[in-house]
Structures are given as C-alpha cells and as structure tokens.
Design an enzyme around this catalytic site. Structure first.
Site, short mmCIF file in Angstrom:
data_model
loop_
_atom_site.label_atom_id
_atom_site.label_comp_id
_atom_site.label_asym_id
_atom_site.label_seq_id
_atom_site.Cartn_x
_atom_site.Cartn_y
_atom_site.Cartn_z
CB SER A 165 11.74 2.98 -7.55
OG SER A 165 12.91 2.51 -8.17
CE1 TYR B 28 10.33 -2.16 -6.16
CE2 TYR B 28 11.76 -0.99 -7.71
CZ TYR B 28 11.23 -1.13 -6.44
OH TYR B 28 11.59 -0.26 -5.44
N1 LIG Z 1 16.02 0.32 -0.47
C1 LIG Z 1 16.15 0.95 -1.62
O1 LIG Z 1 17.27 1.14 -2.12
C2 LIG Z 1 14.92 1.48 -2.33
C3 LIG Z 1 15.11 2.23 -3.50
C4 LIG Z 1 13.99 2.72 -4.17
C5 LIG Z 1 12.73 2.48 -3.66
N2 LIG Z 1 12.59 1.74 -2.52
C6 LIG Z 1 11.21 1.54 -2.02
O2 LIG Z 1 11.18 1.88 -0.63
C7 LIG Z 1 10.15 1.11 0.01
C8 LIG Z 1 10.73 0.43 1.23
O3 LIG Z 1 11.68 -0.50 0.79
P1 LIG Z 1 12.83 -1.11 1.72
O4 LIG Z 1 14.09 -0.98 0.96
O5 LIG Z 1 12.71 -0.60 3.09
O6 LIG Z 1 12.40 -2.65 1.62
P2 LIG Z 1 12.34 -3.82 2.69
O7 LIG Z 1 13.42 -3.67 3.71
O8 LIG Z 1 12.28 -5.06 1.88
O9 LIG Z 1 10.95 -3.54 3.41
C9 LIG Z 1 9.75 -3.75 2.72
C10 LIG Z 1 8.64 -3.83 3.72
O10 LIG Z 1 7.44 -4.15 3.02
C11 LIG Z 1 6.81 -5.20 3.73
N3 LIG Z 1 5.98 -6.04 2.85
C12 LIG Z 1 6.36 -6.72 1.76
N4 LIG Z 1 5.34 -7.43 1.27
C13 LIG Z 1 4.28 -7.18 2.08
C14 LIG Z 1 2.95 -7.66 2.12
N5 LIG Z 1 2.50 -8.55 1.23
N6 LIG Z 1 2.12 -7.20 3.09
C15 LIG Z 1 2.56 -6.33 4.02
N7 LIG Z 1 3.84 -5.85 4.05
C16 LIG Z 1 4.68 -6.30 3.10
C17 LIG Z 1 7.94 -6.02 4.31
O11 LIG Z 1 7.48 -6.84 5.35
P3 LIG Z 1 8.37 -8.08 5.88
O12 LIG Z 1 9.58 -7.46 6.51
O13 LIG Z 1 7.48 -8.72 6.85
O14 LIG Z 1 8.71 -8.90 4.69
C18 LIG Z 1 8.87 -4.91 4.77
O15 LIG Z 1 8.49 -4.42 6.03
C19 LIG Z 1 9.60 0.17 -1.06
O16 LIG Z 1 8.42 0.72 -1.60
C20 LIG Z 1 10.70 0.13 -2.09
O17 LIG Z 1 10.19 -0.18 -3.37
C21 LIG Z 1 13.65 1.24 -1.84
#
Ligand SMILES: NC(=O)c1ccc[n+]([C@@H]2O[C@H](COP(=O)([O-])OP(=O)(O)OC[C@H]3O[C@@H](n4cnc5c(N)ncnc54)[C@H](OP(=O)(O)O)[C@@H]3O)[C@@H](O)[C@H]2O)c1
Length: 248
Positions: free
Chosen positions: A153, A166
């Site tokens: 991130s 985080y």
């Molecule tokens: N979106 C952004 O703007 C952004 C920016 C920078 C970095 N990121 C990074 O990108 C990655 C994906 O994020 P996203 O935005 O796609 O987030 P998201 O939509 O919240 O998806 C996160 C995923 O992680 C899973 N997860 C969470 N806790 C878990 C656990 N205990 N065991 C197994 N799976 C678990 C969730 O499962 P459930 O759906 O079942 O809860 C979901 O499938 C992350 O590493 C995040 O830090 C995102």
C-alpha cells in the site's frame, strides 16, 4: 507492464493460489488468471463468496479452480503445511501465489490503538502470510518458474497519521518480500510487491466512507500488472514494489 497485454495462454499449465479470492482485487485476479489459462486455488474465509467466483470461472469455460476455505486469523502452521502437501499431491507444483487478503483494522490515533485489533491485523496481514509462504516454498521450488506477489500500500513505504496498524503491517510485508527476494536471488523463484493504489473495493469504502467512488479505478482496471507479475514475462523481476497507479 501497467499496459501489459497478456496472451490468452500466458498462464497456461500454471497453478496459482490467491488469498482473499472471494472479493475485491483478489476476486478480479482469480478470474483474470483463470481467463489466461491458470488453474486457480481460491483461498478465503467466506465460502459463499469463493463459490460464486468458482461458478463464474466454470461458466466462462476456464480451467476448474480449487477452493480452500480458511480464516487466516485462526490458521496455524499445520493448516498451511497440510495445504502445501495437498497442493503438491494434487498439482505437483505451485507456480504462483498472490498474497492479497488483508484487514484494514481501525483508523485511529496511535495512542488509541487497541492491542486486540493490532494483533488481529498483524495475524492476518503478516503472521499468516509468513507461515503460508514458508509452507509453500517447497511447492514453489517444484515449478519451472515461480512468482510470489505480496500486496502493499502507499502507507507501506511512507507512514501516515492514524493508519498505524495497517501501515505497520504493510511495511513488514514489504520487508518480508525484500528478505525473500534477496535469499532467492538468482533462482527460479521471484518475490515482488504490488501497491494497487486507490481501488473501488469494500476496503477502500471502509477507509474513505464519504468518497465519490465513480472516479476510482476498479480491480479490473489494474489487472495488467497482476498478469505481468504472474506471467513468465516478469521472470527477471525480483525484490521490487510495483505501483499500479503511479501519480502522473
Ligand atoms: N482497495 C484499495 O484501495 C487498496 C489500496 C492499497 C492496498 N490494497 C490492498 O489490496 C488487497 C486487496 O484489498 P481489497 O481492496 O480488494 O479489499 P477487500 O475487498 O476488503 O478484500 C479483502 C479480501 O481479504 C479477505 N480476508 C480478510 N480477512 C481474511 C481472513 N482472516 N482470512 C481469509 N481471508 C480474509 C476478504 O474476505 P471476505 O470477503 O470473506 O471478508 C476479502 O476477500 C489488500 O491487501 C489491501 O490491503 C487495497
């Protein structure tokens, strides 16, 4: 690589594990890897979401995926070792891992960070990724070329007020990637990070609740970089953090 155009067979004969494959960026990556020929292993904690991704992949006619229901909060070294053994016996090797699942925790002043939330975020974002990656090394070493992609991130390279837990977990993720990249330099294993940038998912909505989302990139928009890092085109890349949405 941000405009990488993968041929439809770019990931053929590859087996790739994606954590957090049921939603957001992980879901888009799983479907895109499958579309380009990979057999994907969908790991996540909500079985219904994983089944929806499974169904989409089957309906599209892509290779049949596998589902690993696992809550990374409670998973132990044994869970990951058993999973690695199953992957070796079922697929013979592992060509890629996208360490994508993460928790945001609470955005709050450092002084107020609760120990239980800190520990939960570290367990999912860091400790479990350490245990899983360690357990999967043997399967990765059996592949002709293997790519491990961690998810960072902007706050994983520059700390920001109120993003304490985080941000610390993402700095540690970058550190783990760099250690592995250095240890395995010159081998057929490579380790890199992606910083996806602001992307329209539920995590982003939680971090920025009032934000106008229509201008945000979707997970689909940033997939070229994910495909590049899983395809053999990136086999010389190691130890780097790739920014999916560089500031122009
Ligand atoms: N979106 C952004 O703007 C952004 C920016 C920078 C970095 N990121 C990074 O990108 C990655 C994906 O994020 P996203 O935005 O796609 O987030 P998201 O939509 O919240 O998806 C996160 C995923 O992680 C899973 N997860 C969470 N806790 C878990 C656990 N205990 N065991 C197994 N799976 C678990 C969730 O499962 P459930 O759906 O079942 O809860 C979901 O499938 C992350 O590493 C995040 O830090 C995102």
């Amino acid at each position: 690589m941000l405009n990488f155009s993968a041929s439809l067979n770019a990931l053929q004969n590859k087996t790739i594990l994606i954590t957090g494959a049921g939603a957001g960026i992980g879901k888009a990556a799983a479907i895109n890897f499958a579309k380009h020929g990979a057999t994907v292993i969908l790991l996540g904690r909500t079985v219904k979401k994983l089944e929806t991704v499974y169904d989409e992949i089957i309906e599209a006619g892509y290779p049949e995926p596998a589902i690993v229901p696992l809550d990374m909060k409670g998973a132990t070294k044994k869970h990951y070792q058993d999973m690695a053994n199953t992957i070796i016996s079922q697929f013979g090797k592992l060509d890629g891992v996208l360490q994508n699942a993460s928790l945001l925790g609470h955005l709050e002043p450092f002084k107020q960070i609760e120990e239980d939330i800190f520990n939960e975020v570290m367990q999912v974002n860091l400790n479990s990724q350490f245990l899983m990656t360690q357990a999967l090394l043997e399967a990765l070493e059996l592949a002709p070329q293997a790519s491990v992609v961690f998810t960072s991130s902007s706050v994983g390279s520059q700390g920001r007020a109120y993003w304490g837990t985080y941000s610390i977990s993402k700095f540690a993720t970058e550190g783990m990637m760099q250690v592995l990249a250095d240890e395995y330099a010159g081998t057929k294993l490579r380790f890199n990070c992606i910083n996806p940038g602001a992307t329209r998912t539920s995590m982003r909505a939680k971090a920025f609740p009032g934000e106008e989302t229509s201008t945000l990139k979707t997970p689909e928009d940033i997939m070229p970089l994910y495909l590049y890092l899983m395809a053999d085109d990136s086999k010389e890349e190691n130890g780097k953090t790739f920014v999916a949405q560089p500031k122009s």
